[in-house]
Design a protein around this motif. Sequence first.
Motif, mmCIF file in Angstrom:
data_model
loop_
_atom_site.group_PDB
_atom_site.id
_atom_site.type_symbol
_atom_site.label_atom_id
_atom_site.label_comp_id
_atom_site.label_asym_id
_atom_site.label_seq_id
_atom_site.Cartn_x
_atom_site.Cartn_y
_atom_site.Cartn_z
ATOM 1 N N ASP A 62 0.854 -1.229 -0.001
ATOM 2 C CA ASP A 62 0.023 -0.032 0.012
ATOM 3 C C ASP A 62 0.847 1.291 -0.159
ATOM 4 O OD1 ASP A 62 -2.230 1.705 0.416
ATOM 5 O OD2 ASP A 62 -2.071 1.650 2.704
ATOM 6 N N GLN A 63 0.689 1.885 -1.137
ATOM 7 C CA GLN A 63 1.469 3.180 -1.091
ATOM 8 C C GLN A 63 1.350 3.978 0.009
ATOM 9 O OE1 GLN A 63 3.758 3.519 -3.680
ATOM 10 N NE2 GLN A 63 4.207 5.476 -3.833
ATOM 11 N N ASP A 64 0.106 4.435 0.533
ATOM 12 C CA ASP A 64 0.043 5.437 1.619
ATOM 13 C C ASP A 64 0.971 5.021 2.710
ATOM 14 O OD1 ASP A 64 -1.376 7.064 0.081
ATOM 15 O OD2 ASP A 64 -3.413 6.243 0.646
ATOM 16 N N TRP A 103 10.109 -1.643 -0.326
ATOM 17 C CA TRP A 103 9.538 -0.573 -0.845
ATOM 18 C C TRP A 103 10.473 0.163 -1.593
ATOM 19 C CZ3 TRP A 103 8.571 4.861 0.172
ATOM 20 C CH2 TRP A 103 7.772 5.271 -0.646
#
Length: 103
Positions: free
Chosen positions: A2-4, A30
């Motif tokens: 999840d980017q956020d 990431w």
Amino acid sequence: MDQDMMLTLHDRASLGEVLSDLEMEQLEAWYAETDAQECLNFGITSQEQESVAALRSRLQIQIDTVLSQIMTSLEQIKAITAENNNLRQEVSSLQAMIAINSA
């Protein structure tokens, strides 16, 4: 990933917050994924990536060395400051004794 969530972990790490081992693993994965995607976007070859990784490693070693030197200097400054405070107190005591003896 999840980017956020990854951006939140990155922000926390950037601010010096201690992350759990799992969070650090996720963040490192990431970073690697993001770096790989950027390399693809810019047409950077795997050999160039390895050169950058080697440079990053050497720079990190240099940073760690400088930080260690700074910490050593900081400890020395603390010791000197404590000694200076002791000497100031001793000087004050001696000045008081001189004033009493002069009176």
